[in-house]
Structures are given as structure tokens and as C-alpha cells.
Design a protein around this motif. Sequence first.
Motif, mmCIF file in Angstrom:
data_model
loop_
_atom_site.group_PDB
_atom_site.id
_atom_site.type_symbol
_atom_site.label_atom_id
_atom_site.label_comp_id
_atom_site.label_asym_id
_atom_site.label_seq_id
_atom_site.Cartn_x
_atom_site.Cartn_y
_atom_site.Cartn_z
ATOM 1 N N LEU A 109 -6.156 -5.446 -9.093
ATOM 2 C CA LEU A 109 -4.151 -4.556 -9.457
ATOM 3 C C LEU A 109 -3.680 -3.987 -8.350
ATOM 4 O O LEU A 109 -2.226 -4.355 -8.182
ATOM 5 N N ALA A 110 -4.485 -3.473 -7.413
ATOM 6 C CA ALA A 110 -3.590 -2.810 -6.572
ATOM 7 C C ALA A 110 -2.731 -3.869 -5.865
ATOM 8 O O ALA A 110 -2.217 -3.285 -4.991
ATOM 9 N N GLU A 111 -4.044 -4.680 -5.585
ATOM 10 C CA GLU A 111 -3.099 -6.132 -4.938
ATOM 11 C C GLU A 111 -2.028 -6.629 -5.462
ATOM 12 O O GLU A 111 -1.113 -7.056 -4.756
ATOM 13 N N GLU A 112 -2.196 -6.284 -6.118
ATOM 14 C CA GLU A 112 -0.578 -7.340 -7.468
ATOM 15 C C GLU A 112 0.300 -6.368 -7.375
ATOM 16 O O GLU A 112 1.069 -6.608 -7.445
ATOM 17 N N CYS A 113 0.053 -5.351 -6.846
ATOM 18 C CA CYS A 113 1.121 -4.788 -6.742
ATOM 19 C C CYS A 113 1.697 -4.401 -5.740
ATOM 20 O O CYS A 113 2.949 -3.380 -5.108
ATOM 21 N N GLY A 114 1.090 -4.993 -4.680
ATOM 22 C CA GLY A 114 1.334 -5.040 -3.592
ATOM 23 C C GLY A 114 1.015 -3.524 -2.594
ATOM 24 O O GLY A 114 1.079 -3.154 -1.184
ATOM 25 N N LYS A 155 -3.199 -8.832 -15.992
ATOM 26 C CA LYS A 155 -3.199 -10.095 -16.781
ATOM 27 C C LYS A 155 -1.417 -10.344 -16.962
ATOM 28 O O LYS A 155 -0.222 -10.983 -17.400
ATOM 29 N N ARG A 156 -0.986 -8.477 -18.014
ATOM 30 C CA ARG A 156 0.091 -8.303 -17.957
ATOM 31 C C ARG A 156 1.009 -8.768 -17.060
ATOM 32 O O ARG A 156 2.379 -9.605 -17.140
ATOM 33 N N LEU A 202 4.453 -11.846 -16.551
ATOM 34 C CA LEU A 202 5.912 -11.650 -16.787
ATOM 35 C C LEU A 202 6.415 -12.109 -16.491
ATOM 36 O O LEU A 202 6.112 -13.320 -15.527
ATOM 37 N N PRO A 203 7.416 -12.485 -17.410
ATOM 38 C CA PRO A 203 8.378 -14.317 -16.825
ATOM 39 C C PRO A 203 9.259 -13.631 -15.503
ATOM 40 O O PRO A 203 9.501 -12.457 -15.488
ATOM 41 N N GLU A 204 9.425 -14.670 -14.343
ATOM 42 C CA GLU A 204 10.475 -14.491 -13.295
ATOM 43 C C GLU A 204 11.636 -14.404 -13.928
ATOM 44 O O GLU A 204 12.119 -13.721 -12.895
ATOM 45 N N ASP A 205 12.724 -14.571 -14.666
ATOM 46 C CA ASP A 205 13.673 -14.320 -15.497
ATOM 47 C C ASP A 205 13.645 -13.111 -15.836
ATOM 48 O O ASP A 205 13.034 -13.023 -17.171
ATOM 49 N N GLY A 206 13.697 -12.069 -15.471
ATOM 50 C CA GLY A 206 13.800 -10.673 -16.005
ATOM 51 C C GLY A 206 14.774 -10.149 -16.493
ATOM 52 O O GLY A 206 15.147 -8.998 -16.568
ATOM 53 N N GLY A 207 16.591 -10.785 -16.474
ATOM 54 C CA GLY A 207 17.797 -10.573 -16.055
ATOM 55 C C GLY A 207 18.022 -9.670 -15.852
ATOM 56 O O GLY A 207 17.476 -10.448 -14.512
ATOM 57 N N PRO A 251 6.709 -6.910 -6.241
ATOM 58 C CA PRO A 251 5.524 -5.665 -7.293
ATOM 59 C C PRO A 251 6.732 -4.623 -7.970
ATOM 60 O O PRO A 251 6.108 -4.056 -9.451
ATOM 61 N N LEU A 252 7.159 -3.738 -7.388
ATOM 62 C CA LEU A 252 7.689 -2.445 -8.165
ATOM 63 C C LEU A 252 8.364 -3.121 -8.787
ATOM 64 O O LEU A 252 7.974 -1.879 -9.869
ATOM 65 N N VAL A 253 9.646 -3.474 -9.356
ATOM 66 C CA VAL A 253 10.041 -3.799 -10.426
ATOM 67 C C VAL A 253 9.242 -4.886 -11.526
ATOM 68 O O VAL A 253 9.479 -4.251 -12.817
ATOM 69 N N HIS A 254 8.236 -5.725 -11.070
ATOM 70 C CA HIS A 254 7.565 -6.561 -12.780
ATOM 71 C C HIS A 254 7.013 -4.830 -12.650
ATOM 72 O O HIS A 254 6.464 -4.578 -14.219
ATOM 73 N N ALA A 255 6.586 -4.392 -12.233
ATOM 74 C CA ALA A 255 5.680 -2.881 -12.661
ATOM 75 C C ALA A 255 6.623 -1.941 -13.618
ATOM 76 O O ALA A 255 6.015 -1.040 -14.465
ATOM 77 N N PHE A 256 7.961 -1.499 -12.848
ATOM 78 C CA PHE A 256 9.121 -1.287 -14.069
ATOM 79 C C PHE A 256 8.876 -1.211 -15.261
ATOM 80 O O PHE A 256 9.691 -0.987 -16.320
ATOM 81 N N ARG A 257 9.461 -2.869 -15.482
ATOM 82 C CA ARG A 257 8.974 -3.433 -16.378
ATOM 83 C C ARG A 257 7.663 -3.205 -17.272
ATOM 84 O O ARG A 257 8.371 -3.392 -18.486
ATOM 85 N N LEU A 258 7.089 -3.929 -16.768
ATOM 86 C CA LEU A 258 5.804 -3.070 -17.516
ATOM 87 C C LEU A 258 5.981 -1.794 -18.197
ATOM 88 O O LEU A 258 5.390 -1.960 -20.078
ATOM 89 N N VAL A 259 6.159 -1.112 -17.790
ATOM 90 C CA VAL A 259 6.435 0.610 -18.261
ATOM 91 C C VAL A 259 7.603 0.438 -19.135
ATOM 92 O O VAL A 259 7.832 1.379 -20.265
ATOM 93 N N TYR A 260 8.766 0.362 -18.685
ATOM 94 C CA TYR A 260 10.413 0.452 -18.991
ATOM 95 C C TYR A 260 9.637 -1.046 -20.750
ATOM 96 O O TYR A 260 10.363 -0.333 -21.769
#
Length: 696
Positions: free
Chosen positions: A216-221, A247-248, A252-257, A269-278
Amino acid sequence: MTDQAVDVGGAAAQCGPAGPEPSGRQFFGRRRELKELREDVERAGLDTLSGRKSPRARVLLIAGRPGSGRTALAEELVRLLADDYPDGVLRARLTEPGGAPVPTERVARDLLDLLDVPVPPGGDGDELGGLVREALAARRALLLLDDAADAEQVDPLLPENADCLVVATARGPLTGIPDVRPCVLGGLDPKSAVAFLEEFAGSVRITVDPLAAANLAEECGAQPAALALVGGWLRDRPQSAVADVTKRLRALPEDGGVLTARLPAADRPLVHAFRLVYEGLPGPTARLLRLLSLAPAGLADAQTASALAGCSVSAAQNTLDDFVAYGLLAVAGEPHERPAQYVVPGWLAPLLGRLAEAADRPAELQLARARMLERTVRLLQSCRAVTEPDGSPARKKLAGLPRALRFPTAPLAAEWLRTRRPALLAAARLAVEDGELDTLARRLVAALVRALAAHRGTAAAAPDLYGLHQLVLDVAERRELPREQAAALLNLGDLDAEAGRTRDALVRYRAALDAGRAAGDPYATGRAMESVGGAHQELGDWTRAADWYGRALAQRLARGERADETRLHGRLGAVLTYAGRYGEALRSWRAAVAGFRRLGDLPGQARALSEVARVQEYAGRPEESLRTCREAVEWARQAGDLRLQAALQLRLADTLDRLGDPAGARQHRGAAERLLEPAREGAAPAYEIRSASAKD
């Protein structure tokens, strides 16, 4: 990663538009970077190697993308080095949350305030930057400049003193500043990344499945901000496994609007983590988070959040605390302090702005902004009202406000004003820049001016007041409101004059005169003419000063404004005396004497008679001067003003000395000494009546 607090003299020293310093968690990792930075402090610079003493402070640069923990590393370095800099640590943030560079004059003004150096109101960046360098020239201080946009922001603030140290953070290199020591940040090392994740997520699941935690740490860069977000997400979902988060994130799709449009690979990594929370937030909570993009200077508290979202203050407070647990916000100051203030991280503000523009209608955003400004106006009115006496109209109005908008004591109100000052000034600037809420903007600026004057005094608040009056002028010019334009120009002119910029003040006063005439405002017109005369007097142009005082006097005479007439007779008499036009000066001072007599102002009458005596002496009529001065003494005696009597007795003694009567002079000096005895025992010293004539 949040910033670390550093104390100087028992209190956190912080300045700049970012407001109070965010409190910190335990620091993780970056041991290699810290070691290199500390070695760089001791390493010889290029000047030293060439045999010359370095003329400026050493600059250490920590470069990294937003969310990489660059500010946290800078704060940890400052904590480790603070003992080597006995004159303290100064902090300034150089970029607004939205990404706009902070003007140099604003940063320098806040630094000077921390250094207890008087700040000239209206000073530009060059002037104030020079004052900062001058103040640090004899100090051994550490300066932290956070989030610099470019070298042009940093260079004017660099101390010309090799005993100081500057630690700067930026996205990239600061080209143009010689001998900068860069430290470029990537992700945390694997062990530190897992430990940091555990700080937010809790230890149980991390300990049970360390391999999943490492993945998970690696996935978050290994980026601190991304790790904080997914850790907060896990803490809020105790049933979820660490591997599920990985896994989540991968799913996440690359097209996040709007969040992923033209997204650099390093930010994913940062934007994907934010999308997960938001995307996991309830609708109202997500909306409040988006609306925090409107928070002035990225600073918010429960009152701000409540007004933006239209919810209760308690609900807003709970939601803000939840955001802190998620790693979305940092707490400013000490975590236990209430009411707490929160900081929107620099990496988050642009994302929230994009989400708000996409998800909320412009009218909804404008309404939220208007609610926030209206709440701020009411808080400022309450802040000022608590300084009024009990039973006053303002205190009665204060008692009718909801409890959440009241300050129980003046000290608590003053402390709120001090801690919220950066956000309040930013709110005023944003309201004026908006252009569609000018009525609210004018009310906000007026309420802020009154609150600052009530709690800090006009002299101490002058640097802030200058900027606020400039905002009023901007709105008045945009809305074509000549009356308010004249008032703002007069206030700015007064501040320019107090700062010694007399020619700039003269330009302001002339513009105020034009605006006052356009508005048909006799008060502004008369005040402007008198101020123009005062500026010419300060410049030593007695003829023009007399001309403008005469114009102002004619207007006051036409309107029958007795007190103003009397004052202007005196001002006109003074400049005529300076110009050597003693006959005209005598007529003006005698008119002032008559005016004070009609007003029943005996001390004023005595002072004006003293000036008549002075002019008579200059005109070569010493006997008349002596008689007039004795008359002035009698009026001062009738007024019961002992200090004024003493000053006039000293004037009489000087006149008798010039007339060759030393015995009489000693007699009057003795009388003055006896009158001064009570003042010497406790009160202020006696003053002398003077018109500051060049002939004295």
C-alpha cells in the motif's frame, strides 16, 4: 505531512499569510536528508572557498512536489537547529493556497511585526524588504520561507548577514540565488512509509499484514500526504483490510474527471488517494469539504465552515475534526485549543477548487461566500462592541446576538482578532476582488477597521488600515461612489503624511478634493483643502499653505462652523508667521482668540494669546508682547490649568530676558517652578506653547 511547531521565547513565532503554525505529529523518516542538510549548514560556501567572507545568509532549499512532506522536513530541521540561533525562528508562507504568490510587502510586513520593528504604513516591497534585511543584519536568526514560487520572492528577504540561516521550500530550483543548497525530496523510505501509515491507520492491521502495508505504501508512492489519506480512510473503516485499500486504489479509473485532467504521473498517487477518501464521504460532508476552497488564506474554523455550509457550528466543528483524522486538514496552533483553527494544505486547495466549480452551481458558491462574509461581519461587530462601556448601544446590541457570535470579554475578543487576523485580512481582499459582493465587502472592511482600531489602536494597526483603506478606494472607484472615494483618499493621505511621504499625501488630498466636490460633500471638501494646506506647510511652502488654509476657512465661515473656523484661524496664523507676514498673522491669531472666547474655551484662548505675543515680539513690539503674554497668563489662571500657566510664565521669563530685565525673568521662572511642583510629583511634565517657528 503536517508542520512541526517550534517555540521562540516560549511562543511559536509565525508570520505570513498562512496564519498560525499548524501543529505537528511525530516526524518520520528523512534521516539521510536531515543529515545532509545539517552538514550543508557547516559546509563552506563559494565565497568562503574564495577567501571572502560571505555577505549574505546561507540558503538551504528543500524542493519537492506538494504533499511530499517538504514543509515537515523544513520544520524538523528548524527544530534541530533552533538552539543555534538565539534571536529566534521566523516563518513566512510565500504562496497563497490557490497558488498565487504572496506580495513581498505583505510578507515583509508580517516579518517586521514579529521582529517588533515599526512598519511604515503603505511601504512597498523594496522599502519593507530593506527594513527586514536591516533588522536581521545584527541578529542571529533562522528564517523559514515556505512554498516559494521563485527566486524573486526569496531574494528581497535574504539577510545580509552570514550569521543567519534561511531554509526555503519550493517545488523546484530557485535559479538566480547563488550558492543555494538543494535537497530534492522523493517518497519516504519503505520502513518510514509503513510507520507513517500506521500513525494514521492504527497499529493492529499494519502489524498483522506488514507485506500488504508495504504494498500500500508503494502504491501511494511513499508520499506522506497520500499515506495520511489512506490511513485515515482505514481508521474510519475498521472492518477493511489493508490489502483492500490497495485493490481499490488500483481499480480507480484513470479518467477521474476534473481531478485527473492533464495530471502529471508524479501526482497520481496523491490524487488517487484523495479520490478514495472523497468518493466515500457522505454528500453534505463532501460539499463542506469542497466549500473550504472558499476559506480565506486557506484558514477555516467552525464559524467559517458553519456559514459556508449553512449548518450548525457544532456540526461544522465535528466535521472539521473528522477531516483532520482523514489527513485532509491540519490544526493550526495547539490541538487542544478551542475554538480551533484549521489549515487547508497547499496540495488540497486546487483540487477542492476544481471540484467546487464542477459540482456546485456558481450561484451556490456565491451564496456560500456571502454567508461566510456576513458571519465575519457580525463577529467583527461583536469583537468591537465588547470594548464599549456597559449600557452603551453597542453593548445592548451585542446582548441580542446569538451566544455563538458573542465574546464574553474584551481580552478573548482581542485574542480572536489576533489569531484570525491573516484570515480576516484575506477575507477583505477576496471580497473586494470578487466584484459582485461590493456591499458586503464595504461592510466587512468597515467592521474590520473599527475592530482593529478598538483593540490595537490606530497607530499600531496603521499598516493593516492602509491596505484596508486602499480596498475601500478600489470599491469606490469601481462603483463610482465619490463620497466614499474621498473618505478613503483622505485616510490614505493621513497615513502617508504620518509615514513622512508628504508629497504622496498631497496627491491623495488633491484627489480627495476632486472626489469631495463631485459628491457635493462639504465636509470632505473642507477637510481636503485643510489637508492640502497642511501638506504644503510640512513642505515649507508657506504661501501655498496660507492660500489653502484661506480657502478652507472661507468655506467654514460660509457654513458657520465656529470650532473649525477658530482652528483654521490658528493654522493660518502659524504659516503667516513662518512666512514673515506678521501683520496678517496677528489678525489671524486675534481672530482665533475671539473664536475661543465665543466657544468658552479658556485654555485655547490663552494659547492663542501666547501666539499673538510671539508674533508681536517677532514684529519688534516687545512691550506689546509682554502685555499680551501677561493677559494670556491671567486667562490660563482663570481656566485653572497649572501646566499652561507654567508654560506661559516661562514664555514671560524669556521675553523679559530679551528686554534686559533678568530680575523679572527670575521671578517668573520661580513662579513656573512652583506651578510645576505638583506635575513633578506624579503627573506629566509641563508643556511649552510653541508654534515651531523657524525664527525661534
